[in-house]
Design an enzyme around this catalytic site. Structure first.
Site, mmCIF file in Angstrom:
data_model
loop_
_atom_site.group_PDB
_atom_site.id
_atom_site.type_symbol
_atom_site.label_atom_id
_atom_site.label_comp_id
_atom_site.label_asym_id
_atom_site.label_seq_id
_atom_site.Cartn_x
_atom_site.Cartn_y
_atom_site.Cartn_z
ATOM 1 N N HIS A 1 -3.263 -5.688 1.184
ATOM 2 C CA HIS A 1 -2.678 -5.371 2.481
ATOM 3 C C HIS A 1 -3.047 -6.401 3.537
ATOM 4 O O HIS A 1 -3.711 -7.382 3.282
ATOM 5 C CB HIS A 1 -3.093 -3.971 2.917
ATOM 6 N N ARG B 1 -12.554 5.428 -4.202
ATOM 7 C CA ARG B 1 -11.450 4.623 -3.676
ATOM 8 C C ARG B 1 -11.622 3.214 -4.199
ATOM 9 O O ARG B 1 -12.748 2.764 -4.426
ATOM 10 C CB ARG B 1 -11.504 4.586 -2.146
ATOM 11 N N CYS C 1 0.821 -1.211 0.000
ATOM 12 C CA CYS C 1 0.000 0.000 0.000
ATOM 13 C C CYS C 1 0.860 1.268 0.000
ATOM 14 O O CYS C 1 1.546 1.535 -0.966
ATOM 15 C CB CYS C 1 -0.919 -0.046 1.210
#
Ligand SMILES: [Zn+2]
Lengths: 470, 249
Positions: free
Chosen positions: B198, B130, B93
């Site tokens: 992640h 997002r 990330c």
């Protein structure tokens, strides 16, 4: 008292009523926001109009953890003080839910039945609610990482909340948790900040949990120095790099005695004096909720004696912590929202019980948070220690939920025994209850939607009632 | 003795970064391989011990600027040298983004990266969402040539675009990956890996964890082999997520 006739408002209230009636008949689980939606469509100003008619204005409570409990505590205190408040129902904490509550509290002409509005408000909805409602008191409890996929960044959430401060009426108070650095820093943009905090060095956990919420200074970004850490990033702190430090609280709690499931005792200090308070809810996080409720009620003008009586009489909010008698066993339902809450629940209940009879149910629906990587931030390792100390060979943990397999991996890497993995929630609660020895307590740790499912199963087994019937 | 260097552990362990550390640590311990975790904070130097694994996790925008500054000096240069030398680095990330040439914040501030990967990251445009959700990625393991799948969760505003001198870590089967457009996910060069997957990436993809461990250990002993472990639990977790995302295929 007869307010001026307003045909549009009248139509909005009428439409909302029939919508509420219809959704109840369809059993859509309470129907708590639909009437609000309908009323707003008919009269977009309905919320402003209705909220203005409340004699004592409104209070709003926001933050990641404890909104529902704190709101209900304030409600109980107001009741003790003889003030009638209108609340929105659990989960209906967007602008439509607030509207629905006010609509249902109104006579057809728009006159309110209550004196005051008391609303729990979702963090992201604060600006909208504040723009349309006269919020005399806005309380921000804490900002933890919770459903980040919905809000993006934590600091951003703080900014969103602070953007509403300008809409508060002259003299409106912003009640803030002094022990949460990001929340406390919002005081810098409030006209009248009122801080609350805990002063109890014996509750220092001595370490920052592995949860990266806001351990650095919200003003300058350098790491904060903590004198005391109560939970997560909440504690007594100081920035060595700029002028930011923990504000001195006007409402504070000291001499805290946590007595597990029985509840807690503490000394409450307010600008109007001190009182010994007992609450029947467990854990330090509920001490914080009670303190926040005391500050909100105090700012609303309630006397100290009524605050401590209201808190003492408070029974608890649905699902947060709930005991269910299940035949000759007991089930303890403990809602899991995020890593900090999970750690607190493990610390308060599960380690003391030698980590036996545990069912963990993790779902990843929208209401639970779709990302389950936070399970790795929870200190399950503390359970391994508790089991070791208790030399327990009790049945291992049952794991359930859509992400039961993820949870099983987490337990494995905490060196805990992985017991039955039963993704199906209904089967899991039945099996875990059966595996609990008679006379003992089963600890059920579900995320939100898993909790609804488990509660439904328990109710079908005849052990409790569905919550919308209360 | 394997040393895990957890870069900016105190700042960037959002999204369950800790799961990756625990995963590596436990899988070493279960095989009797001594392992040590060193947290490398701001202004602290990286001190390799010879058998190392570097983890560089994800953070928030505000922190990215602090890190970019911290990496602009000798620390960034050290990290670059480590990669050139074949050192094992995993960036996730925010860490992944800073391993590229540049990272632009949503406010329009352009932060320099370490330049390990030939890629750059652009901010989310006002109308763009997002990129959030479960991900299924097909990865070709150069060591064995075989193709395997990994699952994880992504949550990023930034869009990363690869240059000519870098290969993606894999191709997206379900999810968004680097930018939601070109079907690539992550980056790989030598033993440096970058990814948007992640948190519990390594716990659910234990073969990848072992690949990192093996690559690190072979830096001191080329003939090193890892004992196999019982990965039934991890395998089930992988399959359940893979099945869950398959519905979106
Ligand atoms: Zn500072």
């Amino acid at each position: 008292m007869s307010p001026l006739p307003d045909p549009r408002l009248f139509a909005a209230i009428l439409a909302a009523r029939s919508a509420r009636f219809a959704s109840r008949k369809l059993k859509t689980g309470g129907g708590s926001t639909v009437p609000g939606l309908v009323a707003r469509r008919v009269d977009p100003k309905v919320l402003t109009k209705l909220s203005r008619r409340l004699r004592l204005g409104s209070a709003a409570i926001t933050g990641t953890n404890g909104k529902t409990t704190t709101t209900r505590m304030v409600s109980k205190i107001l009741q003790a003080a003889g003030i009638r408040a209108v609340n929105n129902s659990t989960g209906a904490n967007l602008v439509t839910g607030v509207t629905a509550a006010l609509v249902s509290d109104s006579g057809l002409a728009g006159g309110p039945l209550s004196d005051m509005g008391l609303f729990e408000v979702d963090e992201a909805s604060v600006p909208k609610v504040a723009a349309e409602t006269e919020i005399e008191i806005l309380a921000v409890l804490n900002l933890f990482r919770d459903q980040l996929d919905r809000y993006g960044e934590l600091a951003y959430t703080g900014k969103v909340i602070a953007s509403a401060f300008g809409d508060l009426p002259q003299g409106g108070a912003v009640v803030l948790n002094a022990d949460d650095p990001l929340v406390a820093s919002l005081g810098r943009s409030a006209r009248r900040p009122v801080f609350y905090g805990v002063d109890e060095p014996t509750l220092d956990t001595g370490r920052l949990q592995h949860v990266a919420d806001s351990k650095d200074c919200p003003v300058c970004g350098t790491a904060l120095v903590y004198e005391t850490v109560y939970m997560g990033h909440v504690g007594v702190y100081d920035c060595r790099h700029c002028d930011f430090s923990r504000p001195a609280p006007e409402y504070r709690v000291s001499r805290v005695r946590l007595e597990g499931a029985k509840g807690s005792e503490f000394l409450l200090s307010t600008p109007k004096g001190e009182a010994d308070v007992k609450i029947g809810l467990p854990g330090l996080y509920n001490v914080y909720n009670a303190l926040a409720a005391a500050a909100v009620a105090g700012e609303a003008g309630v006397r100290l004696a009524e605050i401590s009586r209201g808190l003492g009489e408070f029974g608890g909010a649905f699902g947060r912590v709930e005991r269910v008698k299940a035949g000759d066993r007991e089930a303890f339902l403990l809602l899991i929202k995020n890593p900090v809450g999970f750690n607190e629940i493990l610390r308060t209940f599960v380690t003391g019980a030698e980590a036996r009879n545990v069912l963990i149910a993790i779902n990843d629906n929208d209401a639970d948070g779709r990302d389950v990587s936070w399970l790795w931030d929870v200190d399950f390792e503390m359970l391994a220690d508790a089991r070791e100390e208790g030399k327990t060979d009790a049945a291992p943990f049952t794991v359930s939920g859509i992400r039961a397999e993820d949870m099983a991996v987490r337990l494995k890497y905490a060196e805990l025994p992985v017991g039955p993995v039963i993704p199906d929630r209904e089967k899991a609660i039945k099996s875990a209850l059966a595996a609990t020895p008679p006379g003992e307590t089963l600890h059920v740790l579900p995320t939100y939607t898993a909790m609804l499912e488990i509660r439904h199963t328990l109710s079908e087994m005849g052990y409790t009632h569905p919550f919308w019937e209360d | 003795m394997l040393t895990i260097h957890h870069l900016y552990a105190d700042m960037m362990n959002l999204y369950g970064d800790r799961g990756n550390v625990i995963s590596i640590k436990k899988r070493c311990q279960w095989r009797g391989i001594p392992v040590e975790v060193i947290d490398v904070g701001l202004t602290e130097r990286i001190r390799p011990t010879g058998c190392d694994l570097f983890l560089f996790g994800g953070g928030q925008d505000r922190e990215q600027a602090l890190l970019a500054e911290d990496l602009s000096g000798s620390k960034g240069a050290d990290l670059r040298a480590i990669v050139e030398d074949g050192g094992v680095v995993l960036g996730v990330c925010g860490g992944y983004q800073l391993m590229g040439h540049s990272y632009e914040t949503p406010e329009g501030q352009k932060l320099p990266g370490v330049g390990i990967f030939d890629l750059h990251t652009e901010p989310r445009r006002p109308k763009e969402e997002r990129l959030i959700g479960n991900v299924l990625v097909r990865v070709r393991a150069p060591e064995t040539g075989e193709t395997r799948e990994i699952v994880g969760f992504e949550n990023h505003g930034g869009r990363t675009y690869l240059g000519e001198d870098v290969k993606p870590l894999g191709e997206v089967i379900v999810g968004y990956g680097n930018n939601g457009k070109d079907g690539t996910e992550g980056a790989r060069r030598l033993n440096a890996y970058g990814t948007y997957l992640h948190g519990s990436l390594l716990p659910k993809n234990p073969w990848l964890t072992d690949q990192f461990i093996l690559n690190a250990l072979r830096r001191t002993d080329e003939s090193f082999e890892l004992e196999p472990l019982d990965d039934t639990t991890e395998g089930r977790a992988f399959s359940s997520v893979a099945a869950r995302v398959a519905g979106r295929r």
